[in-house]
Write an enzyme that holds these catalytic residues in place. Sequence first.
Site, PDB file in Angstrom:
ATOM      1  N   LEU A 125       0.825  -1.220   0.000  1.00 16.47           N
ATOM      2  CA  LEU A 125       0.000   0.000   0.000  1.00 16.47           C
ATOM      3  C   LEU A 125       0.853   1.263   0.000  1.00 16.47           C
ATOM      4  O   LEU A 125       0.713   2.118  -0.859  1.00 16.47           O
ATOM      5  CB  LEU A 125      -0.929  -0.014   1.224  1.00 16.47           C
ATOM      6  CG  LEU A 125      -1.768   1.249   1.462  1.00 16.47           C
ATOM      7  CD1 LEU A 125      -2.740   1.475   0.311  1.00 16.47           C
ATOM      8  CD2 LEU A 125      -2.529   1.142   2.790  1.00 16.47           C
ATOM      9  N   THR A 126       1.772   1.378   0.966  1.00 16.53           N
ATOM     10  CA  THR A 126       2.540   2.610   1.153  1.00 16.53           C
ATOM     11  C   THR A 126       3.497   2.850  -0.006  1.00 16.53           C
ATOM     12  O   THR A 126       4.134   1.927  -0.512  1.00 16.53           O
ATOM     13  CB  THR A 126       3.329   2.534   2.465  1.00 16.53           C
ATOM     14  OG1 THR A 126       2.425   2.306   3.535  1.00 16.53           O
ATOM     15  CG2 THR A 126       4.084   3.828   2.724  1.00 16.53           C
ATOM     16  N   PRO A 128       6.430   6.014  -1.737  1.00 19.38           N
ATOM     17  CA  PRO A 128       7.308   7.112  -1.316  1.00 19.38           C
ATOM     18  C   PRO A 128       6.562   8.421  -1.082  1.00 19.38           C
ATOM     19  O   PRO A 128       6.910   9.185  -0.180  1.00 19.38           O
ATOM     20  CB  PRO A 128       8.298   7.233  -2.483  1.00 19.38           C
ATOM     21  CG  PRO A 128       8.362   5.863  -3.060  1.00 19.38           C
ATOM     22  CD  PRO A 128       6.980   5.303  -2.924  1.00 19.38           C
ATOM     23  N   GLY A 131       2.043   7.906   2.046  1.00 24.19           N
ATOM     24  CA  GLY A 131       2.093   7.169   3.293  1.00 24.19           C
ATOM     25  C   GLY A 131       0.757   7.319   4.003  1.00 24.19           C
ATOM     26  O   GLY A 131      -0.184   6.583   3.740  1.00 24.19           O
ATOM     27  N   GLN A 336      13.840   3.166  32.347  1.00 23.84           N
ATOM     28  CA  GLN A 336      14.100   4.021  33.506  1.00 23.84           C
ATOM     29  C   GLN A 336      14.246   3.190  34.775  1.00 23.84           C
ATOM     30  O   GLN A 336      15.149   3.432  35.598  1.00 23.84           O
ATOM     31  CB  GLN A 336      12.967   5.032  33.666  1.00 23.84           C
ATOM     32  CG  GLN A 336      13.255   6.136  34.676  1.00 23.84           C
ATOM     33  CD  GLN A 336      14.301   7.113  34.173  1.00 23.84           C
ATOM     34  OE1 GLN A 336      14.601   7.159  32.982  1.00 23.84           O
ATOM     35  NE2 GLN A 336      14.867   7.902  35.078  1.00 23.84           N
ATOM     36  N   HIS A 338      15.209   0.143  34.990  1.00 22.51           N
ATOM     37  CA  HIS A 338      16.470  -0.609  34.906  1.00 22.51           C
ATOM     38  C   HIS A 338      17.696   0.297  35.035  1.00 22.51           C
ATOM     39  O   HIS A 338      18.823  -0.201  35.203  1.00 22.51           O
ATOM     40  CB  HIS A 338      16.556  -1.356  33.565  1.00 22.51           C
ATOM     41  CG  HIS A 338      15.749  -2.609  33.512  1.00 22.51           C
ATOM     42  ND1 HIS A 338      14.375  -2.607  33.481  1.00 22.51           N
ATOM     43  CD2 HIS A 338      16.119  -3.911  33.474  1.00 22.51           C
ATOM     44  CE1 HIS A 338      13.929  -3.864  33.412  1.00 22.51           C
ATOM     45  NE2 HIS A 338      14.964  -4.671  33.412  1.00 22.51           N
ATOM     46  N   GLU A 363       0.437   0.929  10.298  1.00 21.68           N
ATOM     47  CA  GLU A 363      -1.029   0.800  10.197  1.00 21.68           C
ATOM     48  C   GLU A 363      -1.731   2.129  10.495  1.00 21.68           C
ATOM     49  O   GLU A 363      -2.854   2.148  11.001  1.00 21.68           O
ATOM     50  CB  GLU A 363      -1.543  -0.273  11.152  1.00 21.68           C
ATOM     51  CG  GLU A 363      -1.114  -1.674  10.816  1.00 21.68           C
ATOM     52  CD  GLU A 363      -1.939  -2.293   9.712  1.00 21.68           C
ATOM     53  OE1 GLU A 363      -3.025  -1.779   9.409  1.00 21.68           O
ATOM     54  OE2 GLU A 363      -1.488  -3.283   9.138  1.00 21.68           O
ATOM     55  N   THR A 365      -0.408   6.272  11.602  1.00 27.58           N
ATOM     56  CA  THR A 365       0.237   6.913  12.739  1.00 27.58           C
ATOM     57  C   THR A 365      -0.792   7.279  13.816  1.00 27.58           C
ATOM     58  O   THR A 365      -2.006   7.264  13.577  1.00 27.58           O
ATOM     59  CB  THR A 365       0.951   8.198  12.304  1.00 27.58           C
ATOM     60  OG1 THR A 365      -0.043   9.122  11.798  1.00 27.58           O
ATOM     61  CG2 THR A 365       1.980   7.917  11.213  1.00 27.58           C
ATOM     62  N   SER A 366      -0.297   7.645  14.982  1.00 25.18           N
ATOM     63  CA  SER A 366      -1.201   8.098  16.048  1.00 25.18           C
ATOM     64  C   SER A 366      -2.029   9.284  15.589  1.00 25.18           C
ATOM     65  O   SER A 366      -3.209   9.412  15.943  1.00 25.18           O
ATOM     66  CB  SER A 366      -0.393   8.479  17.296  1.00 25.18           C
ATOM     67  OG  SER A 366       0.194   7.343  17.895  1.00 25.18           O
TER      68      SER A 366
END
Length: 380
Positions: A125-126, A128, A131, A336, A338, A363, A365-366
């Site tokens: 699908l994607t 250049p 997107g 953090q 660790h 799938e 972006t946010s």
Amino acid sequence: MHFDLTPDQKAIRDLVRDFAEREVKPRAAEFDRTAEFPWDLVRRMAELDLFGIPFPEAYGGIGGDAVSYAVAIEEVARADASVAITYLAHCSLGLSPIYLFGSEAQKRRWLPPAIRGEFLAAFGLTEPDAGSDAGNTRTTARPDGDTWVLNGSKVFITNGSVAGVLVVTAVTDPAAGHRGISSFIVPGDARGLRRLTPWEKLGHRASDTAELVFEDCRIPRENLLGTPGEGFVQFLKTLDAGRITIAAMSVGIAQACLEASLEYARQRVQFGQPIARFQAVQFKLADMATAVELARLATYRAAWLKDQGRSHTREAAMAKLFASEACVRAALEAVQIHGGYGYTTDYPVERYLRDAKLMEIGEGTSEIQRLVIARELGCR
């Protein structure tokens, strides 16, 4: 409301968890270090019928539901995100469009051998320049006798260089805008298909991510998926279901972060006691556990809606958005907790952090998820 898994769903969870713990997790760090594609684990997943979970028995599947499939993805991702994304790209993205929109002949031709693991599938699908703006597809397909001729390129295609079959979107009517996009089944050995060297990536290093180039690529006329102009709607429906699996992957990675952090916090002694006794660490763990559980509930609910045949566009986007961002937060907090060790490859949390970031990108972006949710709320 009933929140327990069914006996069948529990059986699938237990089977996949055992496989993931015994065969995947012990090799995850080495796969990440070498970026070796896990062909033997792909074959093993096929032997265990994991590829058949979301497909009917008529095509070689086991007739599992969307919740069972989400549970399986979660368990694999908890062990290794690279193996999990290979798995979901094969089933959710590569094979689902054929199952959902293909003719009976197309389903019989491609689904059974792919479910048996004879080859992997991918979804192209994607591009250049297309997107998040997937409607701006530039790859073209023109009829020529008994063939379609494809020209263009696709990028960031999971399983792209190893797939034996690909579902690819291309423009068949440039004047029709997004209604002029169609979908095609492209065999992996199609003449005119060129696969470029897979990318080296920040995370998911053992998964295959490649660029595909179509140079007068000829495929049979009957490889059109559905009818001309249906490609845009087809990929939106494919992404709705795919977002549930990305949410499930996010839950799996976040669960691994929580478990690793709990184990470390109980063992790491500072100021004469395990750091798990310090309130600052306890709050991090409590927040992490809460977010993981809420992400899991959102994911299972979206999958349940899909199983009921009900609309799940909004819920899938919500699950993907919340789970992916919770996953990144969990990975950051795991590092953090660790401390300096978390920044080294001696512990797995640095890998979890690198793997987690893709969950906010792939799938949709946010930012795209927020647009989808807003539109579903009526903000048009």
